[in-house]
Every structure is written in structure tokens, then in C-alpha cells.
Design a protein around this motif. Structure first.
Motif, PDB file in Angstrom:
ATOM      1  N   GLU A 537       0.831  -1.210   0.000  1.00 22.22           N
ATOM      2  CA  GLU A 537       0.000   0.000   0.000  1.00 22.22           C
ATOM      3  C   GLU A 537       0.864   1.258   0.000  1.00 22.22           C
ATOM      4  O   GLU A 537       0.544   2.241  -0.680  1.00 22.22           O
ATOM      5  CB  GLU A 537      -0.935  -0.018   1.203  1.00 22.22           C
ATOM      6  CG  GLU A 537      -2.059  -1.026   1.097  1.00 22.22           C
ATOM      7  CD  GLU A 537      -2.957  -1.019   2.304  1.00 22.22           C
ATOM      8  OE1 GLU A 537      -3.893  -1.820   2.347  1.00 22.22           O
ATOM      9  OE2 GLU A 537      -2.706  -0.208   3.224  1.00 22.22           O
ATOM     10  N   ALA A 538       1.958   1.249   0.783  1.00 16.33           N
ATOM     11  CA  ALA A 538       2.832   2.431   0.830  1.00 16.33           C
ATOM     12  C   ALA A 538       3.463   2.694  -0.536  1.00 16.33           C
ATOM     13  O   ALA A 538       3.514   3.841  -1.008  1.00 16.33           O
ATOM     14  CB  ALA A 538       3.904   2.235   1.898  1.00 16.33           C
ATOM     15  N   VAL A 539       3.956   1.646  -1.190  1.00 16.53           N
ATOM     16  CA  VAL A 539       4.600   1.828  -2.504  1.00 16.53           C
ATOM     17  C   VAL A 539       3.590   2.319  -3.538  1.00 16.53           C
ATOM     18  O   VAL A 539       3.848   3.269  -4.296  1.00 16.53           O
ATOM     19  CB  VAL A 539       5.249   0.503  -2.948  1.00 16.53           C
ATOM     20  CG1 VAL A 539       5.774   0.624  -4.370  1.00 16.53           C
ATOM     21  CG2 VAL A 539       6.383   0.122  -2.015  1.00 16.53           C
ATOM     22  N   LEU A 540       2.416   1.685  -3.576  1.00 16.65           N
ATOM     23  CA  LEU A 540       1.434   2.036  -4.610  1.00 16.65           C
ATOM     24  C   LEU A 540       0.846   3.423  -4.375  1.00 16.65           C
ATOM     25  O   LEU A 540       0.554   4.151  -5.333  1.00 16.65           O
ATOM     26  CB  LEU A 540       0.329   0.982  -4.643  1.00 16.65           C
ATOM     27  CG  LEU A 540       0.778  -0.416  -5.076  1.00 16.65           C
ATOM     28  CD1 LEU A 540      -0.394  -1.367  -5.106  1.00 16.65           C
ATOM     29  CD2 LEU A 540       1.446  -0.379  -6.435  1.00 16.65           C
ATOM     30  N   LYS A 541       0.644   3.810  -3.104  1.00 15.59           N
ATOM     31  CA  LYS A 541       0.138   5.159  -2.842  1.00 15.59           C
ATOM     32  C   LYS A 541       1.152   6.218  -3.277  1.00 15.59           C
ATOM     33  O   LYS A 541       0.781   7.268  -3.801  1.00 15.59           O
ATOM     34  CB  LYS A 541      -0.184   5.315  -1.353  1.00 15.59           C
ATOM     35  CG  LYS A 541      -1.506   4.698  -0.944  1.00 15.59           C
ATOM     36  CD  LYS A 541      -2.683   5.456  -1.532  1.00 15.59           C
ATOM     37  CE  LYS A 541      -3.999   4.873  -1.098  1.00 15.59           C
ATOM     38  NZ  LYS A 541      -5.150   5.557  -1.706  1.00 15.59           N
ATOM     39  N   THR A 542       2.442   5.943  -3.050  1.00  8.93           N
ATOM     40  CA  THR A 542       3.463   6.893  -3.495  1.00  8.93           C
ATOM     41  C   THR A 542       3.492   6.999  -5.017  1.00  8.93           C
ATOM     42  O   THR A 542       3.606   8.099  -5.586  1.00  8.93           O
ATOM     43  CB  THR A 542       4.831   6.465  -2.964  1.00  8.93           C
ATOM     44  OG1 THR A 542       4.754   6.248  -1.552  1.00  8.93           O
ATOM     45  CG2 THR A 542       5.871   7.528  -3.239  1.00  8.93           C
ATOM     46  N   LEU A 543       3.372   5.878  -5.703  1.00  7.59           N
ATOM     47  CA  LEU A 543       3.317   5.911  -7.170  1.00  7.59           C
ATOM     48  C   LEU A 543       2.056   6.621  -7.669  1.00  7.59           C
ATOM     49  O   LEU A 543       2.078   7.308  -8.697  1.00  7.59           O
ATOM     50  CB  LEU A 543       3.379   4.493  -7.718  1.00  7.59           C
ATOM     51  CG  LEU A 543       4.747   3.798  -7.642  1.00  7.59           C
ATOM     52  CD1 LEU A 543       4.625   2.354  -8.077  1.00  7.59           C
ATOM     53  CD2 LEU A 543       5.758   4.520  -8.518  1.00  7.59           C
ATOM     54  N   ASP A 544       0.945   6.442  -6.941  1.00  4.74           N
ATOM     55  CA  ASP A 544      -0.288   7.140  -7.327  1.00  4.74           C
ATOM     56  C   ASP A 544      -0.113   8.651  -7.203  1.00  4.74           C
ATOM     57  O   ASP A 544      -0.588   9.422  -8.052  1.00  4.74           O
ATOM     58  CB  ASP A 544      -1.426   6.652  -6.437  1.00  4.74           C
ATOM     59  CG  ASP A 544      -2.781   7.065  -6.970  1.00  4.74           C
ATOM     60  OD1 ASP A 544      -3.779   6.988  -6.225  1.00  4.74           O
ATOM     61  OD2 ASP A 544      -2.865   7.479  -8.143  1.00  4.74           O
ATOM     62  N   LEU A 545       0.571   9.097  -6.136  1.00  2.00           N
ATOM     63  CA  LEU A 545       0.858  10.526  -6.007  1.00  2.00           C
ATOM     64  C   LEU A 545       1.759  11.008  -7.148  1.00  2.00           C
ATOM     65  O   LEU A 545       1.551  12.097  -7.697  1.00  2.00           O
ATOM     66  CB  LEU A 545       1.528  10.777  -4.649  1.00  2.00           C
ATOM     67  CG  LEU A 545       1.926  12.218  -4.352  1.00  2.00           C
ATOM     68  CD1 LEU A 545       0.701  13.120  -4.317  1.00  2.00           C
ATOM     69  CD2 LEU A 545       2.678  12.304  -3.030  1.00  2.00           C
ATOM     70  N   MET A 546       2.767  10.217  -7.511  1.00  2.00           N
ATOM     71  CA  MET A 546       3.619  10.585  -8.645  1.00  2.00           C
ATOM     72  C   MET A 546       2.810  10.672  -9.936  1.00  2.00           C
ATOM     73  O   MET A 546       3.038  11.555 -10.781  1.00  2.00           O
ATOM     74  CB  MET A 546       4.744   9.564  -8.800  1.00  2.00           C
ATOM     75  CG  MET A 546       5.728   9.534  -7.649  1.00  2.00           C
ATOM     76  SD  MET A 546       6.939   8.195  -7.775  1.00  2.00           S
ATOM     77  CE  MET A 546       7.883   8.739  -9.202  1.00  2.00           C
ATOM     78  N   SER A 547       1.831   9.792 -10.100  1.00  2.00           N
ATOM     79  CA  SER A 547       0.983   9.832 -11.291  1.00  2.00           C
ATOM     80  C   SER A 547       0.156  11.106 -11.341  1.00  2.00           C
ATOM     81  O   SER A 547      -0.049  11.682 -12.405  1.00  2.00           O
ATOM     82  CB  SER A 547       0.081   8.599 -11.309  1.00  2.00           C
ATOM     83  OG  SER A 547      -0.831   8.661 -12.385  1.00  2.00           O
TER      84      SER A 547
END
Length: 950
Positions: A537-547
């Protein structure tokens, strides 16, 4: 003494006491328990080792034995209370070691003397164990414990009443089975009367416990409607808020918050609280507790604020309290001490600044406070940013919040412990979720501001972060001004402070944790599978913010696509796509859609990982279904190693003594024989030493096997204890079902008798209905006769006028007829007046109906004209839509071309790196070849010189 040696001695003492229960073994066991209590054993249960588990299981068994000494039981209970210092340890003692039923049995054994210190000690430990923990109705001795609590609550002993009330409040909270059992008892009305009398007690703790019990038992009953009605609920609110602010201690404040949270779950009481006039003032006083440094009180206050946010009518009021302005000291609030001036008057700072302190606190001291503060900010900002207009106070607070949120994303170190890494991942997930929510809330929404001379600071903040204007004015004056932002401009508040390097380093650190085979990312069998979910969840949320920010931040899009093509992303994607959390699956799918068209995305490896995860879960499910408890093995093998080593040592020592005694008895003339004997014994000793070394190796192997066997035995014992507890629970449930079946059979018989009685009553009602119908027919006949008599009476009156001369002789006969005639005339007059009124109403209704018809015809004409105008507007709208569609298609083509160019750039950059590596390798090989050629040339030149010299 070392902890391991102390635990081994304790386990030996427990086994000796179990085998032979005497005064000597009891004293020895008590001494060992006291020695262990003197050591620091806070992390004993969380170590996960078998030796502490065996010791705790043995202590619980000794405490539950009815033949154990009360002094020993008290010492053991004190040690167990020392171990139950945190929530995880309490849960382990309750679920794994069945300490709740053991303490309930101890209380039941000493129920005749409730004032005994052992009983009070057990009640206090039970209150600590059962807080926020559900106790099953089928637990052993739970019925006896409830009866003991109800009996002693109704007594007048204040020393035993308070712990009984606290324990009863824990048992009644969120436990419908225990609530139903208490309500089914015969003395429940007397128990209610006693609780109502406790509401006037002088101790605030007793009042809070009483209100908690009444809320759990009677909130949805008639008694609860009387206790918490509109007349009393405002006084209850004021009392609970006063206890939270000015309570006797942390315990009272904790139960007061739990009481208010439970009351807010009732829609009726939540509606009462929305109409409570002092709500804002009470919440401000409660938030004043956040200025202190106590994490427990702050955690309960944050829990209360989150519960208030769950009520839609209270969320806006809470936003007004948290984001209210505090003058020029607002920006200096972060530099003030948290506990300064508790009694020095009201704080001149914004209440949300205290929340920022707990948000930025360390994870080691107040993990729950930091995470709850993040959840609270998410709820409040969702409410504050939902409308068309955003207050300047909210904007200034968001400006303070963003640096704090970005600071929380830093500080991840691989050298930290597993628990610390897990907490950091949780906080990273919450922070990125909050940042994404701020982006969604601001994007495309108009912000209306009305700022006068009293708000220059807020307007400057607004201008600097949203319009990006730099003016040299000292005072800003704007009136009735509305500013609309595009999506790019509204994201400037976040994109100016969030850099591509920050997000990239955050994702790299999280992926490095997974790459180093950290326990955070591995998934062993047990309860550690949640760590993988937190990491993903931490990795994907950070990537979602980058998106979300890739179009506004420099190099963010390149970093985003590069991380999507990294093979280390396979693990987070596989965990997210097979997760049972809806938001995680949706985030993973959204990122997967972006990653699938990329040329270097490892789709095959992702498919293999997902299949492996599914196979692992299926295997775990099959093992959980087929798991069978293994029979317990007596732990007598742990002493064979020491016995064998002792016996070998004794044999060698005896041999040495014999040799020394033999040497002392020898005479000097026999030295030759003695030397031969010494040689023989030296050979034997060397052989014994070789045998001893081989035996030592065997003993070490056996010791390793025994340690593994002990671990398996401990696991089997724990599984057997759990199976026995489940069997006891199933047996009690079976007995309860049988008793319930007998009650239902008795109720069914009574219902059958009631049906028979209802059938007989129905027959009697039918007969009575027939008689009533006959009476109705007779009444109709009498009514017709009455009408004929009326007509004859009118004729008689006409004849009376003609026969006026004979009136004197017939006066006595006509008096009765005259009275009835007068009564009928009155009735006729009333009927005529009623008919006239009805006719007037009918005429008025006809006139109204005619007027409505005229209005309808006029409206139809207006409708026809409106339809003509609507058709014209529809034709114009269709033309505009066609133009917009053409422009949108051209924009999509341009956007797709830009994405393709970025993808090609990222892939070309990867190819460039690979070509650079290959070029470097070729250069190294070329250097090696040149060195070899030079060496050959040097060798050949030297050889020719030597030939010439020869």
C-alpha cells in the motif's frame, strides 16, 4: 541472574510443583516468580520464543489450580499483570493462554470473601485484560463472574464496587450475548435501580462506569429511552465533557471517551448532540488536552474527534473549531511548548496547531496518535474543501500542513527494526492519501474569498500559493472577489514542494527493504502477512501521487515510468491485485493500466507471482482445515543430557582418584611396574578422551534435536489447549442450544393453546355477528314504520285544524304526540341547515374548479411557447457539442503522441545505459589486449638483443 537461566529455573520449579505439590515446592516456585518479577520482562511475551511461552502456560495452570496456595496465586497474578503492559500482550494472554477464564475461576473459588486482596487483584487484572476485548459468552466461569459482579455491585462496599463496575462496563460493551444474559436474569430490575442510584455518587469514575453499563444494556430499550431522552441528554453531554476535561485521571478520561463514542453510534443521540448549544465550547476545551505530553490522553481525544467526524451534522462544527483563526500568533504556534500554560488561561493559537504537533511526533512514543491525527486531518479537510468556497483560514492551515506532511515522508532507514519500518509504511500510506485528497479537492473548484483589512496575512498566503503573484503592497483589500483555477494552477500548492527526487527516493527505500529480504516484506506463516500488505500500500500510494503530479513536477513523469518498469515492483503489484482491500485493488489496477503498455514491464514475472500468492493462500487454507492437534509428550527428556554428562564426569573423577590412591600405596622398588601401569592407563585415558569427544559431538547433536523437539512439544501443547478451549466452547454452545430448544418447545405448546382459544373466540364472534345482522333487519323495518307514522302525523295535523272544536276533549290524548312532533321538527331543522351549508360549499367548489380550469388553459399556452424555445436551444447545443467533440479528439491525439514520446524517451535512456555499460566492457578488453601486445613486443625486442650480443 540471566533471563534465560531464570526462565529455566522457573520452568523446573513449575514441573516440580506440578509433580509434587508440597510446601517446599510452593516456596521454591514463589521465590522463582519473585525473582522473575524483579527482572525487566516487558518484552517477554513478544519475543516469540518457546521457553517464555512454556513458563507462562505453566504459571496460568498453577494459578487456575484450586489446590494452589493463595499467596502463590497472588504472586503469579502480579507477575502476569506486569506482563500485560501493552495491547498485544493483553490480547495474547486473553486468547492464547485463556487467562480470563483462569482469573474468573479464581474469583469464583474465593467468592465467599470478596474483600480479599487476591480477589481485588484478579478484578483489576481482568479489567485491564477485557478492555476493548470481546469475551465470549461460552467462556468458562463467565456466568459465575457476572453473578459475582452483580451481587457485589449491589453491596455497599466501595472498595469492591469500583473494580466490579469497571469490569462489568468492559463485559457489556459491544457484547450482545452477555447483554442478553444479564437482561434475562431475575434480579435485573434491582440491578438497574442500583445503577441509577450510582449516578449521584461523588466519584466521577463510578458515574462514568455506571453510564457505560447503562448505555450498553439499555440504550435501545424503554429504560434507555427514559434515561437518555431529550430532557436528560443535554445534562449527560455536559457531565461527560466535564469528566473528559476535568477527570480524576487517565482511566476516567478513557472510559468517558468510550461512553461518548458509544452514544454517538445511536442516530437519535447524535442528532441531539448536533442541537447541543455548547458543543463548540466543549470541543475546544477537549482539544486543550492536546497541549499536554501524555500520549494516552491524546490518543483518546483523537479517537473522540474521529467519532465526532463520523456524524455528518457535527463535522462542519468541528471544522469551525479546528480551523478557527487565532490572530498574529498563528504562525508562532508550532514553536510553543506542548504543555505550557495549562492553567494560565486560554491559548491564543489555532487549535489545529496542537494536532500538527502530534502529527509530527516520533513513531516510537505515540504511533496511534500520529496515525489518528492523519485520519482526522483527512476527514476535516474532506469537509472543509467539499464546498464551492474555501475559507482563508483553511488555506493558511494547508500551507502549514504541507511541510509537516512532506517531512513525514523522510527518515526511512534500512537499519531500523521491523516494527519501526511497518509504522513508517503505515504513516507513508496515510500521508500520500491525504496529499492525493488535497489535490482532488482543489482541482477545478472555484474558491470564493471575502477578505477585509483584518485578514491581510491570509490573503497574502492565498496569493503566494495559488495565484503566484508577488506584489509589494503592505495591505491587501479585496471585496466580493471570486477566483477560478484550472487544474494546473490548483496543484501548484503541492507540486512546488513535492519533488521528483523525494518520491523517487521514497519508492527506492521501500523497494530496498523488500530486496534485502527484510521481515517486513517476507510472508511467513502466521500473522505477519499484514506486513506485506502495508508495504504494498505504501509503494502504490506513493506511485499514485507521482501519477497525479507527473504533469506539473519536473522529471516526475520520467521517474514514474522508470519505477513502473522496475522488476522489484512485481511484489507490490501481486500483493495489491490479490488483496481483500477494495481501495488497494483499485489503485493497483489503475497503475497496472499505466504500466502494461511499457516495453520493459515484467508482465510474465507478475503473472507468476500472482499465481504463487494464490497457491500459497490455497495451501494455507487446506492446512488450516486439516490441522489436527498432536498429543502432548511429557517433558522428561530435557534432563537426560545433563544426567549423561554428569555420569561420564563422575566416572572419570573416580578413575583419577583410584589412580592417585594406587600411587600413594606403591613402594619405591616397584617403579618399573608402575611405569608400565602408567603407560597402560595413558593409553586407556587417550581412548577415553577420543570417546569423550565423539560423545560430546553426539550430545551436541542430541541437544539440538531436543531443542527442536521442545519447540514442537510447546507448539503442540498450545494447539491442544486451543482445541480444548474450542471444544469447551462448543459444548457450552450445545448445552445452550438444547436449553433453548426446550424453551422453544414450551413456547410452541403455549402458542398452540392460544390458537385454540382464538379459534373458539372467532366462532363466538361469528354468532354474535349473525345476531347483529338480524337486529339490523329489524331496525330497518322499524325505521320504515316510523316514516309511515310521520306521514300520518302530518295528515292528523291537517285534520286537527278542521276539528278544532273537538280539541278540548282530546287534549290529554294529543300531548304525547305533540312532544314527539316537536323533537322531530328540531331534527328536521338541523338537517335543513346542514343541507344548506353543503350546497354553499358545493357552489364555492364549482367556482374554484372553473377558475383552476382557466389557469390550466393559460399555462398550456405558456408551455407550448416554452417548448418552441427549448427546441431552438437544443439545436444550438447540438452544434456546440459537435464542435467540442472535434476539439477533444484532436487534444486526445496530441496527448497520446506526448505519452508515446515520453515512453520512447524512457526506453531509449535505458538502452543508452546498457550501451554505456557494454562500451565500458569493450574498452576494458581493448586495454587488456593492448597491454598484452606491448608485453609481446617487449619480450620479442629483448630476445633479439640477446641474440645479437651472442
Amino acid at each position: 541472574m540471566d533471563m534465560t537461566m531464570c526462565l529455566k529455573s522457573l520452568l523446573l520449579a513449575i514441573q516440580q510443583h506440578r509433580d509434587c505439590m508440597s510446601t517446599q515446592t510452593t516456596a521454591k516456585l514463589q521465590k522463582q516468580v519473585e525473582e522473575l518479577s524483579g527482572l525487566k520482562c516487558d518484552q517477554l511475551l513478544s519475543s516469540g520464543k518457546m521457553l517464555p511461552s512454556e513458563c507462562v502456560s505453566g504459571l496460568v495452570e498453577v494459578a487456575g489450580n484450586p489446590n494452589s496456595c493463595p499467596v502463590l496465586v497472588g504472586t503469579i497474578v502480579a507477575l502476569l499483570a506486569q506482563l500485560a503492559h501493552d495491547e498485544d500482550s493483553r490480547e495474547m494472554l486473553h486468547s492464547s493462554y485463556n487467562l480470563t477464564s483462569t482469573l474468573a475461576s479464581v474469583i469464583h473459588q474465593h467468592s465467599a470473601t470478596p474483600g480479599e486482596p487476591l480477589v481485588l487483584q484478579c478484578l483489576q487484572v481482568l479489567q485491564k485484560l477485557t478492555y476493548n476485548t470481546r469475551v465470549f459468552h461460552s467462556t468458562n466461569y463467565i456466568h459465575e463472574l457476572i453473578a459475582f459482579l452483580m451481587t457485589n455491585i449491589q453491596s455497599h462496599n466501595d472498595d469492591i464496587t469500583m473494580p466490579c463496575l469497571g469490569l462489568m462496563a468492559n463485559l457489556c460493551r459491544y457484547n450482545h450475548s452477555i447483554q442478553g444474559h444479564i437482561k434475562s436474569l431475575d434480579n435485573v430490575k434491582a440491578f438497574y435501580r442500583t445503577l441509577v442510584n450510582f449516578l449521584a455518587h461523588n466519584s466521577l469514575t463510578v458515574v462514568v462506569f455506571t453510564l457505560s453499563i447503562l448505555a450498553g444494556l439499555t440504550l435501545n430499550d424503554k429504560v434507555g429511552e427514559k434515561l437518555f431522552d431529550a430532557k436528560n441528554i443535554h445534562q449527560t453531554f455536559q457531565l461527560v465533557f466535564n469528566i473528559i476535561v476535568n477527570g480524576d485521571g487517565t482511566l476516567t478520561r478513557k472510559y468517558s471517551v468510550d461512553l461518548l463514542v458509544d452514544l454517538l453510534k445511536s442516530p437519535k443521540i447524535a442528532d441531539y448532540l448536533t442541537r447541543y448549544e455548547h458543543f463548540s465550547a466543549c470541543v475546544s476545551q477537549v482539544m486543550g488536552l492536546l497541549h499536554g505530553k501524555e500520549p494516552d490522553s491524546a490518543a483518546k481525544v483523537l479517537e473522540l474527534l474521529l467519532a465526532v467526524c463520523s456524524v455528518s451534522g457535527l463535522r462542519a462544527l468541528l471544522c469551525g473549531v479546528v480551523f478557527q483563526p487565532a490572530g498574529p500568533r498563528l504562525r508562532a504556534g508550532l514553536g510553543r511548548r506542548p504543555g505550557a500554560g495549562r492553567d494560565g488561561g486560554p491559548k491564543p493559537e489555532q487549535p489545529g496547531v496542537s494536532l500538527l504537533r502530534w502529527l509530527s511526533g516520533p513513531l516510537e512514543s505515540a504511533e496511534s496518535c500520529s496515525l489518528k491525527a492523519l485520519q482526522l486531518f483527512s476527514e476535516l479537510l474532506e469537509e472543509a474543501l467539499a464546498g464551492d468556497s474555501v475559507s482563508p483560514c483553511v488555506l493558511s492551515f494547508v500551507e502549514m500542513l504541507l511541510p509537516a506532511l512532506l517531512e513525514l515522508l523522510k527518515g526511512l532507514r534500512l537499519a531500523q527494526g521491523d516494527a519501526q519500518l511497518r509504522r513508517h509504511c503505515l504513516r507513508t500510506t496515510h500521508v500520500t492519501h491525504l496529499l492525493i485528497h488535497i489535490l482532488h479537492a482543489f482541482a477545478g473548484a472555484p474558491v470564493s474569498l471575502r477578505i477585509t483589512l483584518s485578514h491581510p496575512v491570509s490573503l497574502c498566503l492565498f496569493a503566494s500559493h495559488f495565484v503566484s503573484l508577488r506584489l509589494s503592497c503592505s495591505v491587501w483589500v479585496v471585496t466580493h472577489e471570486t477566483t477560478h483555477f484550472s487544474e494546473d494552477q490548483t496543484r501548484a500548492l503541492v507540486s512546488r514542494q513535492v519533488g521528483a527526487q523525494l518520491c523517487l527516493s521514497q519508492v527506492e527505500s521501500l523497494l530496498a527493504c523488500c530486496q534485502d529480504n527484510s521481515p517486513l516484506t517476507s510472508q511467513p506463516h502466521g500473522s505477519d502477512g499484514d506486513h506485506v500488505q502495508v508495504f504494498a500500500e505504501a509503494v502504490l500510494k506513493t506511485l499514485d501521487l507521482m501519477s497525479k503530479l507527473r504533469g506539473q513536477v519536473k522529471d516526475m513523469e520520467t521517474s514514474f515510468y522508470r519505477m513502473l518498469q522496475d522488476q522489484r515492483m512485481v511484489s507490490p503489484f501481486s500483493v495489491a491485485l490479490t488483496s481483500h482491500h477494495r481501495d488497494t485493488v483499485q489503485t493497483g489496477l489503475a497503475l497496472l493500466v499505466e504500466a502494461t503498455p511499457l516495453p520493459d514491464f515484467p508482465s510474465l514475472i507478475l503473472g507468476e507471482s500472482i499465481a504463487a500468492n494464490n497457491a500459497y493462500r490455497q495451501r494455507e487454507l487446506e492446512l488450516s482445515v486439516k490441522r489436527v492437534a498432536v498429543e502432548e509428550v511429557p517433558p522428561t527428556r530435557s534432563f537426560t543430557l545433563s544426567d549423561s554428562s554428569n555420569s561420564s564426569t563422575k566416572s572419570v573423577n573416580s578413575l583419577i582418584e583410584k589412580m592417585q590412591n594406587g600411587f600413594e600405596l606403591q613402594e619405591p622398588g616397584e617403579d618399573v611396574r608402575v611405569s608400565e601401569i602408567i603407560d597402560v592407563y595413558e593409553q586407556k585415558l587417550s581412548a577415553l578422551a577420543a570417546k569423550e569427544s565423539r560423545l560430546q559431538d553426539l550430545l551436541e547433536a542430541k541437544a539440538l534435536a531436543l531443542s527442536q523437539a521442545d519447540r514442537l512439544i510447546a507448539q503442540n501443547r498450545q494447539q491442544k489447549a486451543q482445541a480444548e478451549a474450542e471444544a469447551r466452547q462448543l459444548g457450552s454452545l450445545l448445552k445452550e442450544a438444547a436449553r433453548r430448544r426446550e424453551q422453544l418447545q414450551a413456547e410452541l405448546g403455549s402458542q398452540v393453546q392460544e390458537v385454540e382459544r382464538s379459534r373458539a373466540d372467532t366462532q363466538e364472534l361469528l354468532q354474535h355477528n349473525g345476531r347483529l345482522q338480524q337486529d339490523s333487519l329489524e331496525h330497518q323495518a322499524l325505521k320504515g314504520a316510523y316514516n309511515t307514522l310521520l306521514s300520518r302525523f302530518s295528515e292528523a295535523e291537517q285534520q286537527l285544524k278542521d276539528l278544532h272544536t273537538s280539541q278540548a276533549s282530546l287534549t290529554k290524548q294529543t300531548d304525547a304526540l305533540r312532544r314527539s312532533h316537536e323533537a322531530l321538527r328540531l331534527q328536521h331543522d338541523k338537517t335543513v341547515s346542514v343541507l344548506e351549508e353543503r350546497e354553499s360549499k358545493v357552489k364555492s367548489l364549482q367556482s374554484d374548479l372553473q377558475q383552476r380550469g382557466d389557469d390550466i388553459t393559460a399555462l398550456r399556452e405558456q408551455l407550448k411557447a416554452g417548448e418552441v424555445q427549448a427546441k431552438e436551444k437544443e439545436r444550438e447545443r447540438r452544434e456546440l457539442e459537435e464542435t467540442v467533440d472535434m476539439l477533444r479528439k484532436e487534444l486526445n491525439k496530441t496527448e497520446q503522441a506526448r505519452k508515446d514520446a515520453n515512453i520512447r524517451a524512457s526506453s531509449l535512456e535505458l538502452q543508452k545505459d546498457q550501451v554505456a555499460v557494454k562500451l565500458k566492457q569493450k574498452e576494458d578488453e581493448l586495454n587488456k589486449h593492448s597491454a598484452m601486445i606491448a608485453m609481446i613486443h617487449s619480450l620479442s625486442s629483448g630476445k633479439t638483443k640477446n641474440d645479437l650480443s651472442l
